[in-house]
Design a protein around this motif. Sequence first.
Motif, PDB file in Angstrom:
ATOM      1  N   VAL A  77       0.862  -1.198   0.000  1.00 54.97           N
ATOM      2  CA  VAL A  77       0.000   0.000   0.000  1.00 54.97           C
ATOM      3  C   VAL A  77       0.898   1.248   0.000  1.00 54.97           C
ATOM      4  CG1 VAL A  77      -0.179   0.061   2.549  1.00 54.97           C
ATOM      5  CG2 VAL A  77      -2.018   1.045   1.166  1.00 54.97           C
ATOM      6  N   SER A 124      -6.263   3.234   4.541  1.00 55.14           N
ATOM      7  CA  SER A 124      -5.695   2.377   3.505  1.00 55.14           C
ATOM      8  C   SER A 124      -4.794   1.297   4.107  1.00 55.14           C
ATOM      9  CB  SER A 124      -4.873   3.193   2.508  1.00 55.14           C
ATOM     10  OG  SER A 124      -5.594   4.309   2.064  1.00 55.14           O
ATOM     11  N   ALA A 125      -4.097   1.643   5.182  1.00 56.53           N
ATOM     12  CA  ALA A 125      -3.208   0.670   5.830  1.00 56.53           C
ATOM     13  C   ALA A 125      -3.891  -0.036   6.998  1.00 56.53           C
ATOM     14  CB  ALA A 125      -1.950   1.373   6.312  1.00 56.53           C
ATOM     15  N   PRO A 128       1.049  -4.411   6.649  1.00 50.32           N
ATOM     16  CA  PRO A 128       1.102  -3.430   5.559  1.00 50.32           C
ATOM     17  C   PRO A 128       2.560  -3.213   5.146  1.00 50.32           C
ATOM     18  CG  PRO A 128       0.108  -2.507   7.573  1.00 50.32           C
ATOM     19  CD  PRO A 128       0.781  -3.784   7.943  1.00 50.32           C
ATOM     20  N   ILE A 158      -2.995  -2.764  -2.682  1.00 50.32           N
ATOM     21  CA  ILE A 158      -3.984  -1.675  -2.606  1.00 50.32           C
ATOM     22  C   ILE A 158      -3.335  -0.427  -3.212  1.00 50.32           C
ATOM     23  CG2 ILE A 158      -5.324  -0.148  -1.082  1.00 50.32           C
ATOM     24  CD1 ILE A 158      -5.450  -2.428   0.963  1.00 50.32           C
ATOM     25  N   THR A 159      -3.974   0.188  -4.183  1.00 53.08           N
ATOM     26  CA  THR A 159      -3.485   1.472  -4.686  1.00 53.08           C
ATOM     27  C   THR A 159      -4.481   2.558  -4.273  1.00 53.08           C
ATOM     28  OG1 THR A 159      -4.626   1.295  -6.807  1.00 53.08           O
ATOM     29  CG2 THR A 159      -2.395   0.376  -6.685  1.00 53.08           C
ATOM     30  N   ASP A 169      -8.287   1.837  -3.553  1.00 50.06           N
ATOM     31  CA  ASP A 169      -8.920   2.744  -2.603  1.00 50.06           C
ATOM     32  C   ASP A 169      -9.253   4.008  -3.406  1.00 50.06           C
ATOM     33  OD1 ASP A 169      -9.678   4.560  -0.712  1.00 50.06           O
ATOM     34  OD2 ASP A 169      -8.030   4.151   0.678  1.00 50.06           O
TER      35      ASP A 169
END
Length: 367
Positions: free
Chosen positions: A77, A85-86, A96, A125-126, A153
């Motif tokens: 991430v 996000s994390a 993460p 995850i971007t 995200d």
Amino acid sequence: MYKIPIANPSINNKEAKAAYDVIKKGWISMGKEVLDLENKIKKYLDVKHAILFNNGTSALHAALSFYNIGPGDEVIVPTLSYISSANVILYCGAKPVFCECDPKTFNVEPKHIIEKITKKTKAIITVDLKGMPVNYDKIKKEIKKYNLPLISDSAEAFGSIYKNKKVGSQFDFHSFSFFANKNMTLGEGGLVTTNKKKFADFLRIFRNQGQEGRYNHTYVGNNYRPTDYAAAIGKVQLKKIESVLIEKNKIAKIYNKAFKNINLVETPYLPNYVTRHTWYMYCLTFSDKINRDKIKDLINKKGIDTRLSFPPIHLQPVYKKKFGYKKGDFPVSEKVFNQFLDIPCWKGMGLKNINYIINVIKKLLKK
Ligand SMILES: *Cc1c(COP(=O)(O)O)cnc(C)c1O
């Protein structure tokens, strides 16, 4: 209070009446209104499935939970993002693994991801920072051989357009947020979109305590259900979103032109693949030759509210303590965070305010 706030949700009597009408009917928990909003969003974004959540963090957590990730696993991430996000990776019990961003777009590029892939990597995850999409096609193409799930995200990118198509179906999952300062809001709210039925089925079960059939729980889910009165507000907001985005794009254009040839400040860079930005925030990048914090203070003193972006997540006290991160670990993200400043960009702020902001900043830079 500032004369010109940083954001100002377009919310009025129509939303109030919509919520009132639902409450009066007596069914306030998840029901017909939620389903109706989901169907309308499906059409708006041109996606096969849209599942509404109580907020953007739970939406992202639900998407990641599809992959049965746990202790010993890693998820990549970007560090330059909001804490959610994390955190969702930690909720799953996984680690993460942060990555850098591009110094020009501030979004991740495939190389930033690839250098962090290990045998333990289970997903990526971007983040579409400030509402600007990452280059989905390029990431998909270059990550393909690793066969890893891709989750976006897109919390800030509701209504963004990537290569002539709305954001929402480029990756396996896209999550969105409808928090109060986002371009469309339900007060609190979230959304996941996907084109795969089995993903959508999972999300509906996960959102509702892992329940399949009354009191038959097949999975450890959560109560991530939205309410019907929030969905009713959302239906009014969805009707307004195009006008909000059109106006924000007009304002961004004025700012871009005004600051284009001004020394010591850069306007946002838009790659060709971005058909439309949402301008969740309009962010100026000040030269490292001047003191951004001082400039911020002086702008604030003129009655204009501004925001610093999210500090890189690896420098958040909880992550420093847990994983031993320190200053200097991600120099690009740290540097740009110290140069960023979000300035007001919202529907209804008016040309007078826009020009006032431009003049204040230009004058300060000339000093
Ligand atoms: C707003 C936001 C979220 C979280 O959404 P909530 O609805 O506040 O839970 C997640 N990621 C990013 C990048 C955001 O901007």
